[in-house]
Write a protein that holds these residues in place. Structure first.
Motif, mmCIF file in Angstrom:
data_model
loop_
_atom_site.group_PDB
_atom_site.id
_atom_site.type_symbol
_atom_site.label_atom_id
_atom_site.label_comp_id
_atom_site.label_asym_id
_atom_site.label_seq_id
_atom_site.Cartn_x
_atom_site.Cartn_y
_atom_site.Cartn_z
ATOM 1 N N GLN A 1 0.850 -1.190 0.000
ATOM 2 C CA GLN A 1 0.000 0.000 0.000
ATOM 3 C C GLN A 1 0.889 1.245 0.000
ATOM 4 O O GLN A 1 1.465 1.593 1.026
ATOM 5 N N ASN A 2 0.969 1.894 -1.152
ATOM 6 C CA ASN A 2 1.870 3.038 -1.281
ATOM 7 C C ASN A 2 1.231 4.230 -1.996
ATOM 8 O O ASN A 2 1.924 5.175 -2.362
ATOM 9 N N GLN A 3 -0.077 4.175 -2.199
ATOM 10 C CA GLN A 3 -0.795 5.259 -2.869
ATOM 11 C C GLN A 3 -1.795 5.881 -1.892
ATOM 12 O O GLN A 3 -2.695 5.196 -1.406
ATOM 13 N N ASN A 4 -1.638 7.166 -1.600
ATOM 14 C CA ASN A 4 -2.623 7.831 -0.748
ATOM 15 C C ASN A 4 -3.923 8.022 -1.525
ATOM 16 O O ASN A 4 -3.914 8.382 -2.694
ATOM 17 N N TRP A 5 -5.048 7.756 -0.857
ATOM 18 C CA TRP A 5 -6.352 7.761 -1.511
ATOM 19 C C TRP A 5 -7.341 8.487 -0.612
ATOM 20 O O TRP A 5 -7.431 8.218 0.588
ATOM 21 N N GLU A 6 -8.093 9.413 -1.181
ATOM 22 C CA GLU A 6 -9.124 10.142 -0.449
ATOM 23 C C GLU A 6 -10.432 10.043 -1.221
ATOM 24 O O GLU A 6 -10.507 10.453 -2.382
ATOM 25 N N GLY A 7 -11.452 9.494 -0.573
ATOM 26 C CA GLY A 7 -12.709 9.288 -1.274
ATOM 27 C C GLY A 7 -12.535 8.303 -2.401
ATOM 28 O O GLY A 7 -12.020 7.201 -2.216
ATOM 29 N N SER A 8 -12.917 8.702 -3.615
ATOM 30 C CA SER A 8 -12.855 7.807 -4.771
ATOM 31 C C SER A 8 -11.701 8.110 -5.711
ATOM 32 O O SER A 8 -11.706 7.675 -6.862
ATOM 33 N N HIS A 9 -10.689 8.828 -5.239
ATOM 34 C CA HIS A 9 -9.617 9.229 -6.152
ATOM 35 C C HIS A 9 -8.277 9.263 -5.429
ATOM 36 O O HIS A 9 -8.216 9.429 -4.206
ATOM 37 N N PRO A 10 -7.171 9.121 -6.184
ATOM 38 C CA PRO A 10 -5.839 9.268 -5.576
ATOM 39 C C PRO A 10 -5.650 10.687 -5.083
ATOM 40 O O PRO A 10 -6.238 11.642 -5.609
ATOM 41 N N ALA A 11 -4.814 10.835 -4.050
ATOM 42 C CA ALA A 11 -4.611 12.130 -3.408
ATOM 43 C C ALA A 11 -3.122 12.385 -3.233
ATOM 44 O O ALA A 11 -2.304 11.459 -3.287
ATOM 45 N N PRO A 12 -2.732 13.649 -3.000
ATOM 46 C CA PRO A 12 -1.309 13.960 -2.814
ATOM 47 C C PRO A 12 -0.700 13.198 -1.642
ATOM 48 O O PRO A 12 -1.317 13.077 -0.578
ATOM 49 N N SER B 1 -6.156 20.016 7.870
ATOM 50 C CA SER B 1 -6.225 20.929 9.026
ATOM 51 C C SER B 1 -7.003 20.331 10.194
ATOM 52 O O SER B 1 -6.870 20.783 11.330
ATOM 53 N N ILE B 2 -7.797 19.283 9.946
ATOM 54 C CA ILE B 2 -8.641 18.722 11.001
ATOM 55 C C ILE B 2 -7.812 17.958 12.019
ATOM 56 O O ILE B 2 -7.928 18.161 13.226
ATOM 57 N N GLU B 3 -6.963 17.027 11.546
ATOM 58 C CA GLU B 3 -6.133 16.252 12.478
ATOM 59 C C GLU B 3 -4.729 16.012 11.954
ATOM 60 O O GLU B 3 -4.026 15.118 12.423
ATOM 61 N N GLY B 4 -4.329 16.788 10.937
ATOM 62 C CA GLY B 4 -2.954 16.722 10.458
ATOM 63 C C GLY B 4 -2.720 15.783 9.307
ATOM 64 O O GLY B 4 -1.625 15.768 8.742
ATOM 65 N N ASN B 5 -3.698 14.980 8.949
ATOM 66 C CA ASN B 5 -3.541 14.090 7.812
ATOM 67 C C ASN B 5 -4.900 13.797 7.205
ATOM 68 O O ASN B 5 -5.939 13.981 7.833
ATOM 69 N N ALA B 6 -4.878 13.321 5.969
ATOM 70 C CA ALA B 6 -6.107 12.979 5.266
ATOM 71 C C ALA B 6 -5.811 11.851 4.287
ATOM 72 O O ALA B 6 -4.797 11.864 3.592
ATOM 73 N N GLY B 7 -6.705 10.859 4.238
ATOM 74 C CA GLY B 7 -6.578 9.764 3.288
ATOM 75 C C GLY B 7 -6.090 8.477 3.917
ATOM 76 O O GLY B 7 -5.771 8.413 5.113
ATOM 77 N N GLN B 8 -6.029 7.455 3.089
ATOM 78 C CA GLN B 8 -5.550 6.138 3.499
ATOM 79 C C GLN B 8 -4.667 5.572 2.399
ATOM 80 O O GLN B 8 -4.865 5.871 1.209
#
Length: 361
Positions: free
Chosen positions: A89-100, A339-346
């Motif tokens: 697992q090496n791709q950050n993903w947010e919702g239905s799309h890849p993320a930074p 900004s909510i908790e310092g990170n976003a995505g999985q």
């Protein structure tokens, strides 16, 4: 209406509804040094919050998709199996799309999975099965200055540990040919679930990326196997597994999870004494948010659909099944922004790999 027809209809509906509506012990630090160890309790960060890990592991998907080789077909007898799976697992993903990648301090979660299991059929109605996994895991993330190095540097930590033991009963009395099974069992907290700490005392591998969840789970399952033709040249399989934690430890409850599979095979012939059957399966997973003080509620839980081409080889009492699983769709729960908790995505994987060796006796 027969019980078998009704059960098969319910299972078919469950599998296809889930597939198409899923969108709605030993630890080491960087360089292999033994400077990371499991902590007896979660380690707080400097801000007083826990250092969340944002990874969508989902190893339960490896428990579906090959039930055709596992379903009991004789009134008595046993099966032993060894399963190996790999996921990077090496791709950050947010919702239905890849993320930074910059949205997520976690960069890579690479896992080798090893499963050893067996089952024994006592009669046409009852089979008991058990499985114990082990994990070889390597995790790369961003240091906050409390794990192994300076704030903002990358570190790699790893472990090899047993996972959670599964014990299930399989009732096959629904149909005379034992083609339909209803399963009930438990997952027990035998795996390592305490977070791993680095040499500076901070959390290196967090609670939700440990091999064990620390929870006792109720497990429910159902499957049906059969053939589209009388000569059994077109076998098919349907399967659904559901798990729900009901006893937890230290304020972490993994999300409820549903894994389903529908597959069709075609026996193309034999090479010597080896019967060859290619398979094409559609797999689906849904996992709810993790909850509790030690869970990352916002960045946990996911839905996904995977396409899994594979092949089954049979000779005598031996069987090998292998496949590669490609995501067709995936949706990961995510914080709205960093900004909510310092990170976003999985973190997610582009492919999943599975190999299983089975021996019947």
């Amino acid at each position: 209406m027969s019980r078998g027809f009704l059960a098969n209809g319910v299972l078919l509906a469950l599998v296809f509804l889930a597939l198409f509506f899923l969108p709605l012990g030993t630890a080491w630090g960087e360089g292999g040094a033994p400077d990371a160890a499991p902590s007896p309790s979660p380690s707080p960060s400097a801000e007083g919050d826990f250092d969340w890990v944002a990874c969508a592991c989902g190893c339960s998907i490896f428990d579906v998709g090959d039930v055709y080789s596992m379903a009991p077909t004789n009134p008595t007898g046993g099966i032993l199996w060894f399963r190996y799976a790999y996921m990077n697992q090496n791709q950050n993903w947010e919702g239905s799309h890849p993320a930074p990648a910059s949205d997520n301090p976690d960069k890579d979660l690479e896992t080798n999975f090893y499963f050893l299991g067996g089952q024994y059929t006592f009669n046409r109605q009852w089979t008991v099965m058990a499985e114990l996994p082990a994990f070889g895991r390597k995790f790369t993330s961003t240091d906050d200055g409390t794990v192994q190095g300076p704030d903002g540097s990358l570190y790699t930590a790893g472990l090899f540990s047993l996972g959670d033991f599964k014990l299930m009963a399989d009732y096959t009395g629904v149909s005379k040919d034992m083609s339909t099974g209803l399963m009930l069992g438990f997952k027990l907290p035998t795996g390592q679930w305490q977070p791993v700490t680095g040499r500076l005392g901070g959390t290196a591998i967090d609670r939700d990326s440990m091999p064990g969840t620390g929870s006792t789970d109720l497990m429910l399952g159902a499957y049906h196997v059969g053939s589209l033709t009388p000569d059994h040249q077109w076998p098919y399989q349907l399967q659904a597994n559901y798990s729900m934690a009901f006893a937890i430890q230290q304020d972490y409850r993994p999300g409820n999870e549903l894994d389903v599979a529908a597959g069709l095979g075609h026996t193309v012939g034999s090479v010597g004494s080896v019967e060859v059957t290619p398979w094409l399966s559609l797999l689906g997973s849904y996992r709810g948010h993790d909850t509790g003080d030690n869970a990352d509620f916002l960045n946990s839980g996911y839905s996904r659909i995977l396409l899994a081409p594979g092949v089954d080889l049979r000779w005598g009492k031996w069987e090998v099944y292998t496949d590669v699983e490609f995501p067709l769709f995936q949706y990961t729960n995510s914080a709205a922004d960093t900004s909510i908790e310092g990170n976003a995505g999985q973190l997610t994987a582009n492919q999943l790999y599975k190999f299983q060796l089975t021996r019947m006796f």
